[in-house]
Design an enzyme around this catalytic site. Structure first.
Site, PDB file in Angstrom:
ATOM      1  N   ASN A 157      35.034  35.941  34.912  1.00  0.00           N
ATOM      2  CA  ASN A 157      35.695  37.181  35.328  1.00  0.00           C
ATOM      3  C   ASN A 157      36.992  36.828  36.033  1.00  0.00           C
ATOM      4  O   ASN A 157      37.006  36.451  37.204  1.00  0.00           O
ATOM      5  CB  ASN A 157      34.792  37.981  36.271  1.00  0.00           C
ATOM      6  CG  ASN A 157      33.591  38.537  35.549  1.00  0.00           C
ATOM      7  OD1 ASN A 157      33.696  39.527  34.818  1.00  0.00           O
ATOM      8  ND2 ASN A 157      32.447  37.882  35.715  1.00  0.00           N
ATOM      9  N   GLU A 158      38.068  36.956  35.288  1.00  0.00           N
ATOM     10  CA  GLU A 158      39.371  36.565  35.817  1.00  0.00           C
ATOM     11  C   GLU A 158      39.892  37.630  36.791  1.00  0.00           C
ATOM     12  O   GLU A 158      39.382  38.762  36.811  1.00  0.00           O
ATOM     13  CB  GLU A 158      40.352  36.399  34.645  1.00  0.00           C
ATOM     14  CG  GLU A 158      39.956  35.323  33.642  1.00  0.00           C
ATOM     15  CD  GLU A 158      40.129  33.891  34.179  1.00  0.00           C
ATOM     16  OE1 GLU A 158      40.113  33.691  35.408  1.00  0.00           O
ATOM     17  OE2 GLU A 158      40.271  32.970  33.349  1.00  0.00           O
ATOM     18  N   PRO A 159      40.905  37.276  37.620  1.00  0.00           N
ATOM     19  CA  PRO A 159      41.475  38.252  38.551  1.00  0.00           C
ATOM     20  C   PRO A 159      41.810  39.557  37.841  1.00  0.00           C
ATOM     21  O   PRO A 159      42.341  39.552  36.727  1.00  0.00           O
ATOM     22  CB  PRO A 159      42.737  37.542  39.060  1.00  0.00           C
ATOM     23  CG  PRO A 159      42.376  36.086  38.994  1.00  0.00           C
ATOM     24  CD  PRO A 159      41.538  35.946  37.759  1.00  0.00           C
ATOM     25  N   THR A 187      43.085  29.051  34.116  1.00  0.00           N
ATOM     26  CA  THR A 187      41.701  28.635  33.839  1.00  0.00           C
ATOM     27  C   THR A 187      41.683  27.656  32.663  1.00  0.00           C
ATOM     28  O   THR A 187      40.975  26.653  32.684  1.00  0.00           O
ATOM     29  CB  THR A 187      40.826  29.870  33.507  1.00  0.00           C
ATOM     30  OG1 THR A 187      40.858  30.733  34.635  1.00  0.00           O
ATOM     31  CG2 THR A 187      39.403  29.485  33.180  1.00  0.00           C
TER      32      THR A 187
END
Ligand code: GLP
Length: 337
Positions: A164-166, A183
């Site tokens: 779950n990226e920013p 990432t």
């Protein structure tokens, strides 16, 4: 489960979540493994399944090695355990070296007596058009298993949990996500080169993770110190997904001293109101203040001390002039060569 936050949350700590600090990753991992083993055994006694949420990456490797040891040497059985992994690259062959499916087999599943039917990992091999239903099924399987009892997490340098990226919503569910460039760079060491790192991944959502009954996030090493500080001490924001854990009612950060190094209790313990004024601490506090205010140590005033949160030191040692001199002499005496 989400925490009820009172309108005025007065806390005597800078930390907005419980944090347990261990001297190193081995002692931290052993403690978490013990907690998992106790949970599995406690569920066994009550003839219940134990649902674990598992992570990949370098962070949980020692934890899995310790669980394997407990299985072999202390006869811990995993027969009543059901697992759900957080994420998987997409697309990727389940047998590829970098696949999280393969990672879990080689670090844990191949060495314990878990029933293969109880293992759930997002599938990086399915056709694109089947991803949506795969994700819906994944959520359903978690719900059918009774929800996750304990979710283990690592943390990415940008604060991602799972993949779950920013910017990921606190309500997000299992889904396909585009990986951040940062990432892909961070994980490139697992691949031949950056262009080989998949651009997509399937990940449990933040909302999925938040439904877990209990969550432990682990982080080791100095590289994680800045994001650990942000996640623990700053206001929670979707820009730092791990900080959203602050609103869960049973979460704990387990970190080693290196990952804790940026926390106020380590970096500026005088601000926590609980500090013993040893000469070393005094030097650290005064030098920090001088750097921050861009002033020579000998020019610091009583008001500087008060405004920088060092009024305790001022009271204990007399006045700024005395403290400045003492620190100045310490610095002078440390100059060699
Ligand atoms: C990966 C994984 C995460 C993991 C994180 C940290 O991208 N998807 O689940 O927590 O990065 O990795 P590491 O433990 O290697 O630092």
């Amino acid at each position: 489960m989400l925490k009820k936050v009172s309108p005025v949350d007065l806390t005597d700590s800078f930390e907005k979540v419980p944090v347990k600090i261990y001297p190193d990753l081995t002692t931290g991992s052993i403690a978490v493994a013990r907690e998992i083993a106790d949970l599995i055994r406690e569920k066994q006694k009550r003839k219940l399944t134990c649902v674990l949420g598992l992570a990949t990456g370098s962070t949980p490797k020692t934890l899995y090695a310790e669980l394997v040891r407990i299985h072999k040497e202390e006869k811990l059985s995993f027969k009543n355990v059901v697992t759900f992994n957080l994420d998987e690259y997409y697309p990727i062959d389940n047998d590829a070296l970098q696949s999280y499916n393969r990672f879990m087999r080689s670090h844990l599943f191949d060495h314990i007596d878990i029933n293969p039917k109880n293992i759930n990992i997002p599938n990086g091999e399915i056709k694109k058009e089947d991803i949506k239903s795969h994700c819906i099924q994944y959520e359903k399987r978690i719900a059918d298993a009774g929800g996750i009892d304990l979710q283990i997490l690592g943390i990415g340098n940008n604060g991602h949990i799972g993949f779950n990226e920013p910017g990921s919503s606190v309500h997000s569910k299992t889904r396909l996500i585009t990986l951040d460039n940062s990432t892909r760079i961070a994980n490139a060491y697992e691949f031949a080169n950056i262009s080989q790192v998949p651009r997509l991944a399937i990940t449990m959502g933040i909302g999925t993770i938040m439904k877990s009954k209990k969550i432990i996030l682990m982080a080791w090493g100095p590289g994680k110190a800045p994001v650990i500080k942000k996640s623990i001490e700053e206001d929670h924001t979707e820009q730092v997904p791990a900080s959203l854990l602050q609103i869960h009612d049973d979460v704990k950060f387990v970190v080693d001293e290196a990952a804790a190094a940026e926390l106020t209790r380590y970096k500026s313990p005088w601000l926590t109101g609980d500090c013993e004024w040893t000469p070393k601490m005094m030097k650290k506090a005064v030098v920090n203040m001088a750097l921050k205010l861009k002033k020579p140590v000998l020019s610091l005033t009583n008001s500087d001390y008060n405004e920088y949160g060092l009024s305790d030191l001022l009271v204990e040692k007399g006045d700024a002039y005395q403290i400045n001199l003492q620190v100045y002499y310490m610095l002078r005496d440390s100059i060699t060569g």
